[in-house]
Design a protein around this motif. Structure first.
Motif, short mmCIF file in Angstrom:
data_model
loop_
_atom_site.label_atom_id
_atom_site.label_comp_id
_atom_site.label_asym_id
_atom_site.label_seq_id
_atom_site.Cartn_x
_atom_site.Cartn_y
_atom_site.Cartn_z
N MET A 1 8.38 -0.74 -7.17
CA MET A 1 7.03 -1.27 -7.25
C MET A 1 6.07 -0.21 -7.77
O MET A 1 5.07 0.11 -7.16
N LYS A 2 6.40 0.32 -8.93
CA LYS A 2 5.53 1.31 -9.56
C LYS A 2 4.12 0.78 -9.72
O LYS A 2 3.15 1.53 -9.63
N GLU A 3 4.00 -0.51 -9.93
CA GLU A 3 2.68 -1.11 -10.13
C GLU A 3 1.77 -0.87 -8.93
O GLU A 3 0.58 -0.65 -9.09
N ALA A 4 2.33 -0.88 -7.72
CA ALA A 4 1.54 -0.61 -6.52
C ALA A 4 0.97 0.80 -6.56
O ALA A 4 -0.19 1.03 -6.19
N LEU A 5 1.78 1.77 -7.01
CA LEU A 5 1.32 3.16 -7.04
C LEU A 5 0.27 3.40 -8.12
O LEU A 5 -0.47 4.38 -8.06
N PHE A 6 0.19 2.51 -9.11
CA PHE A 6 -0.85 2.61 -10.12
C PHE A 6 -2.17 2.00 -9.64
O PHE A 6 -3.17 2.06 -10.34
N ASN A 7 -2.18 1.39 -8.46
CA ASN A 7 -3.38 0.76 -7.89
C ASN A 7 -3.88 1.53 -6.68
O ASN A 7 -4.28 0.94 -5.68
N VAL A 8 -3.87 2.84 -6.76
CA VAL A 8 -4.31 3.70 -5.66
C VAL A 8 -5.82 3.57 -5.51
O VAL A 8 -6.56 3.75 -6.47
N PRO A 9 -6.30 3.28 -4.29
CA PRO A 9 -7.75 3.21 -4.08
C PRO A 9 -8.39 4.60 -4.15
O PRO A 9 -7.80 5.58 -3.70
N ILE A 10 -9.57 4.69 -4.71
CA ILE A 10 -10.27 5.97 -4.85
C ILE A 10 -10.55 6.59 -3.49
O ILE A 10 -10.44 7.80 -3.32
N ASP A 11 -10.88 5.76 -2.48
CA ASP A 11 -11.21 6.30 -1.16
C ASP A 11 -9.97 6.63 -0.33
O ASP A 11 -10.08 7.14 0.77
N MET A 12 -8.76 6.37 -0.85
CA MET A 12 -7.53 6.63 -0.11
C MET A 12 -6.44 7.07 -1.11
O MET A 12 -5.46 6.37 -1.33
N PRO A 13 -6.59 8.25 -1.71
CA PRO A 13 -5.70 8.66 -2.82
C PRO A 13 -4.38 9.31 -2.38
O PRO A 13 -4.00 10.36 -2.87
N PHE A 14 -3.71 8.71 -1.42
CA PHE A 14 -2.50 9.33 -0.86
C PHE A 14 -1.23 8.79 -1.50
O PHE A 14 -0.38 9.55 -1.93
N ARG A 15 -1.05 7.51 -1.54
CA ARG A 15 0.12 6.86 -2.16
C ARG A 15 -0.39 5.61 -2.86
O ARG A 15 -1.08 5.72 -3.84
N ASN B 1 8.12 -11.84 -5.36
CA ASN B 1 8.71 -11.87 -4.02
C ASN B 1 8.76 -10.48 -3.37
O ASN B 1 9.47 -10.27 -2.41
N PHE B 2 7.96 -9.54 -3.91
CA PHE B 2 7.88 -8.19 -3.34
C PHE B 2 6.53 -7.97 -2.69
O PHE B 2 5.51 -8.50 -3.13
N GLU B 3 6.53 -7.16 -1.64
CA GLU B 3 5.28 -6.77 -0.96
C GLU B 3 5.36 -5.29 -0.63
O GLU B 3 6.36 -4.80 -0.12
N TYR B 4 4.28 -4.57 -0.95
CA TYR B 4 4.16 -3.15 -0.66
C TYR B 4 3.08 -2.98 0.41
O TYR B 4 2.03 -3.59 0.32
N ARG B 5 3.35 -2.14 1.41
CA ARG B 5 2.37 -1.85 2.46
C ARG B 5 2.31 -0.34 2.68
O ARG B 5 3.34 0.33 2.67
N CYS B 6 1.11 0.16 2.92
CA CYS B 6 0.93 1.60 3.16
C CYS B 6 -0.09 1.80 4.28
O CYS B 6 -1.17 1.20 4.26
N LYS B 7 0.26 2.63 5.25
CA LYS B 7 -0.65 2.98 6.35
C LYS B 7 -0.82 4.49 6.34
O LYS B 7 0.15 5.23 6.22
N VAL B 8 -2.08 4.96 6.45
CA VAL B 8 -2.37 6.39 6.44
C VAL B 8 -3.32 6.72 7.57
O VAL B 8 -4.30 6.00 7.80
N ASP B 9 -3.04 7.81 8.28
CA ASP B 9 -3.94 8.34 9.30
C ASP B 9 -4.41 9.72 8.84
O ASP B 9 -3.63 10.50 8.31
#
Length: 62
Positions: A1-15, A24-32
């Protein structure tokens, strides 16, 4: 899902974004934390079944 990594939010530039869906794919990311010190996990699901997991951490070196 390279496309998900190209949609990094500016306020959360971690992954990738918190959530991203394509077909039929879903990407999820949680950051503390913030850019000084953070940890998180990302997951990829295909048809609702987890097929990938990555735990990451990082921060600034001063």
């Amino acid at each position: 899902m390279k496309e998900a990594l190209f949609n990094v939010p500016i306020d959360m530039p971690f992954r990738g974004p918190l959530e991203f869906k394509r077909d039929n794919f879903e990407y999820r990311c949680k950051v503390d934390g913030d850019f000084d010190w953070f940890n998180g996990a990302e997951e990829i699901f295909k048809n609702g079944i987890k097929v990938y997991e990555c735990v990451f951490h990082g921060g600034l070196i001063v």
